[in-house]
Design a protein around this motif. Structure first.
Motif, PDB file in Angstrom:
ATOM      1  N   GLY A 193       0.828  -1.206   0.000  1.00 47.44           N
ATOM      2  CA  GLY A 193       0.000   0.000   0.000  1.00 47.44           C
ATOM      3  C   GLY A 193       0.856   1.246   0.000  1.00 47.44           C
ATOM      4  N   GLY A 194       0.376   2.283  -0.578  1.00 47.72           N
ATOM      5  CA  GLY A 194       1.113   3.542  -0.664  1.00 47.72           C
ATOM      6  C   GLY A 194       1.676   3.746  -2.060  1.00 47.72           C
ATOM      7  N   ARG A 195       1.759   5.007  -2.434  1.00 47.63           N
ATOM      8  CA  ARG A 195       2.226   5.345  -3.775  1.00 47.63           C
ATOM      9  C   ARG A 195       2.794   6.753  -3.768  1.00 47.63           C
ATOM     10  N   ILE A 196       3.963   6.901  -4.384  1.00 50.98           N
ATOM     11  CA  ILE A 196       4.626   8.200  -4.494  1.00 50.98           C
ATOM     12  C   ILE A 196       5.036   8.410  -5.944  1.00 50.98           C
ATOM     13  N   SER A 197       4.828   9.610  -6.459  1.00 50.89           N
ATOM     14  CA  SER A 197       5.246   9.948  -7.819  1.00 50.89           C
ATOM     15  C   SER A 197       6.151  11.172  -7.787  1.00 50.89           C
ATOM     16  N   THR A 198       7.010  11.294  -8.787  1.00 53.20           N
ATOM     17  CA  THR A 198       7.808  12.507  -8.945  1.00 53.20           C
ATOM     18  C   THR A 198       7.727  12.977 -10.383  1.00 53.20           C
ATOM     19  N   LEU A 199       7.789  14.284 -10.554  1.00 52.79           N
ATOM     20  CA  LEU A 199       7.860  14.910 -11.873  1.00 52.79           C
ATOM     21  C   LEU A 199       9.101  15.779 -11.912  1.00 52.79           C
ATOM     22  N   TYR A 200       9.945  15.546 -12.913  1.00 51.20           N
ATOM     23  CA  TYR A 200      11.169  16.334 -13.055  1.00 51.20           C
ATOM     24  C   TYR A 200      11.076  17.169 -14.326  1.00 51.20           C
ATOM     25  N   ASP A 201      11.215  18.485 -14.175  1.00 49.92           N
ATOM     26  CA  ASP A 201      11.183  19.411 -15.301  1.00 49.92           C
ATOM     27  C   ASP A 201      12.623  19.746 -15.698  1.00 49.92           C
ATOM     28  N   ALA A 202      13.043  19.294 -16.873  1.00 51.48           N
ATOM     29  CA  ALA A 202      14.431  19.481 -17.297  1.00 51.48           C
ATOM     30  C   ALA A 202      14.782  20.959 -17.496  1.00 51.48           C
ATOM     31  N   LYS A 203      13.791  21.784 -17.828  1.00 48.82           N
ATOM     32  CA  LYS A 203      14.044  23.202 -18.073  1.00 48.82           C
ATOM     33  C   LYS A 203      14.277  23.962 -16.780  1.00 48.82           C
ATOM     34  N   THR A 204      13.404  23.764 -15.803  1.00 53.41           N
ATOM     35  CA  THR A 204      13.517  24.492 -14.540  1.00 53.41           C
ATOM     36  C   THR A 204      14.310  23.720 -13.486  1.00 53.41           C
ATOM     37  N   GLN A 205      14.495  22.422 -13.716  1.00 55.39           N
ATOM     38  CA  GLN A 205      15.151  21.506 -12.777  1.00 55.39           C
ATOM     39  C   GLN A 205      14.367  21.377 -11.465  1.00 55.39           C
ATOM     40  N   ASP A 206      13.090  21.695 -11.511  1.00 51.64           N
ATOM     41  CA  ASP A 206      12.227  21.498 -10.342  1.00 51.64           C
ATOM     42  C   ASP A 206      11.787  20.043 -10.270  1.00 51.64           C
ATOM     43  N   VAL A 207      11.710  19.515  -9.057  1.00 52.10           N
ATOM     44  CA  VAL A 207      11.187  18.175  -8.828  1.00 52.10           C
ATOM     45  C   VAL A 207       9.921  18.296  -7.986  1.00 52.10           C
ATOM     46  N   THR A 208       8.827  17.763  -8.491  1.00 48.43           N
ATOM     47  CA  THR A 208       7.564  17.747  -7.762  1.00 48.43           C
ATOM     48  C   THR A 208       7.363  16.347  -7.188  1.00 48.43           C
ATOM     49  N   ILE A 209       7.167  16.268  -5.879  1.00 46.12           N
ATOM     50  CA  ILE A 209       6.963  14.989  -5.195  1.00 46.12           C
ATOM     51  C   ILE A 209       5.491  14.889  -4.824  1.00 46.12           C
ATOM     52  N   ILE A 210       4.825  13.868  -5.342  1.00 48.11           N
ATOM     53  CA  ILE A 210       3.384  13.705  -5.148  1.00 48.11           C
ATOM     54  C   ILE A 210       3.131  12.521  -4.219  1.00 48.11           C
ATOM     55  N   THR A 211       2.454  12.771  -3.118  1.00 43.94           N
ATOM     56  CA  THR A 211       2.078  11.712  -2.177  1.00 43.94           C
ATOM     57  C   THR A 211       0.589  11.445  -2.352  1.00 43.94           C
ATOM     58  N   HIS A 212       0.260  10.287  -2.906  1.00 46.07           N
ATOM     59  CA  HIS A 212      -1.132  10.019  -3.264  1.00 46.07           C
ATOM     60  C   HIS A 212      -2.000   9.710  -2.046  1.00 46.07           C
ATOM     61  N   GLU A 213      -1.402   9.179  -0.992  1.00 50.61           N
ATOM     62  CA  GLU A 213      -2.182   8.865   0.215  1.00 50.61           C
ATOM     63  C   GLU A 213      -2.796  10.117   0.827  1.00 50.61           C
ATOM     64  N   THR A 214      -2.047  11.212   0.812  1.00 49.89           N
ATOM     65  CA  THR A 214      -2.525  12.459   1.406  1.00 49.89           C
ATOM     66  C   THR A 214      -3.043  13.448   0.361  1.00 49.89           C
ATOM     67  N   LYS A 215      -2.990  13.038  -0.910  1.00 54.08           N
ATOM     68  CA  LYS A 215      -3.414  13.896  -2.016  1.00 54.08           C
ATOM     69  C   LYS A 215      -2.743  15.268  -1.920  1.00 54.08           C
ATOM     70  N   SER A 216      -1.419  15.229  -1.778  1.00 58.77           N
ATOM     71  CA  SER A 216      -0.653  16.464  -1.640  1.00 58.77           C
ATOM     72  C   SER A 216       0.629  16.358  -2.451  1.00 58.77           C
ATOM     73  N   TYR A 217       1.283  17.518  -2.657  1.00 58.36           N
ATOM     74  CA  TYR A 217       2.553  17.532  -3.373  1.00 58.36           C
ATOM     75  C   TYR A 217       3.415  18.691  -2.896  1.00 58.36           C
ATOM     76  N   VAL A 218       4.715  18.514  -3.050  1.00 63.74           N
ATOM     77  CA  VAL A 218       5.671  19.583  -2.747  1.00 63.74           C
ATOM     78  C   VAL A 218       6.565  19.763  -3.965  1.00 63.74           C
ATOM     79  N   VAL A 219       7.142  20.947  -4.091  1.00 63.39           N
ATOM     80  CA  VAL A 219       8.038  21.250  -5.204  1.00 63.39           C
ATOM     81  C   VAL A 219       9.411  21.598  -4.654  1.00 63.39           C
ATOM     82  N   ALA A 220      10.430  20.852  -5.103  1.00 62.02           N
ATOM     83  CA  ALA A 220      11.814  21.127  -4.716  1.00 62.02           C
ATOM     84  C   ALA A 220      12.488  21.847  -5.868  1.00 62.02           C
ATOM     85  N   ASN A 221      12.926  23.081  -5.635  1.00 64.36           N
ATOM     86  CA  ASN A 221      13.556  23.879  -6.692  1.00 64.36           C
ATOM     87  C   ASN A 221      14.983  23.423  -6.944  1.00 64.36           C
TER      88      ASN A 221
END
Length: 215
Positions: free
Chosen positions: A88-116
């Motif tokens: 159980g549990g699921r985590i996703s990340t999105l990496y933007d090559a242009k901005t180099q931002d990483v978005t971490i998505i926590t599906h259990e809490t339906k929330s996300y954070v952005v690491a610059n």
């Protein structure tokens, strides 16, 4: 260390490369024309370094005491990595090559954070980094046959210049990749190519709220 901690820890590690690969068709060999040692592995690495279109890779692995299914996709300068835990549990990340931002998505809490200015979180990091150069990575190779879970597979066992070893397992007399052993971890390849890429991979799910990184 469990996979959730591995993903968070990976955000502090250095990694360079956003790779693309085209869809490749399976090739069959025969006894009169067998593959040369390393030929099939080289084809896999060449596809990962083609930079000509979207890439999709889905595999199952067990880094600790829990199996995880990892889905990786890249398209349009965005890399998506999704980790689903067997228990159980699921985590996703999105990496933007242009901005180099990483978005971490926590599906259990339906929330996300952005690491610059964060590094990408991608599967097979060492291998993808090696093959991202113009020469596609230098290695020596031997080929053979082994059994995994009672089934026979052909393999290309490669040794990189730094001494690290990886083994890619294929269905007998084909270039269909089924298993990949790297960094002491065996992964079952479920799907790969470009056909599995979905537009929804690269978007924040509706209703998810942005939160702040913990200090």
């Amino acid at each position: 260390m469990n996979m959730k901690k591995i993903i968070v820890a990976s955000l502090t590690a250095l990694f360079a490369a956003l790779l693309f690969s085209p869809m490749t068709e399976a090739r069959a060999y025969d006894a009169a024309n067998p593959p040369k040692p390393g030929e099939r592995a080289r084809a896999v690495f060449r596809a990962l370094n083609a930079q000509r279109g979207p890439v999709y890779l889905k595999y199952r692995t067990k880094p600790a005491d829990e199996s995880v299914t990892v889905t990786f996709a890249s398209s349009g300068g965005i890399a998506y990595t999704d980790v689903e835990f067997e228990g159980g549990g699921r985590i996703s990340t999105l990496y933007d090559a242009k901005t180099q931002d990483v978005t971490i998505i926590t599906h259990e809490t339906k929330s996300y954070v952005v690491a610059n200015d964060g590094p990408a979180v991608m599967p097979f990091e060492g291998t993808l980094s090696r093959v991202s150069g113009e020469e596609g990575g230098k290695f020596t190779a031997v080929s053979g046959s082994e059994r995994i879970n009672g089934a026979r597979y052909d393999y290309d066992r490669i040794t990189w210049e730094d001494g690290s070893v990886e083994t890619l397992y294929f269905l007998p007399m084909t270039d269909t990749l089924k298993w990949w052993s790297a960094d002491g971890e065996m992964s079952e390849i479920l799907e790969y190519g470009s056909g599995g890429v979905k537009e929804e991979f690269f978007k924040i799910p509706a209703g998810y709220k942005r939160t702040k990184l913990p200090m």
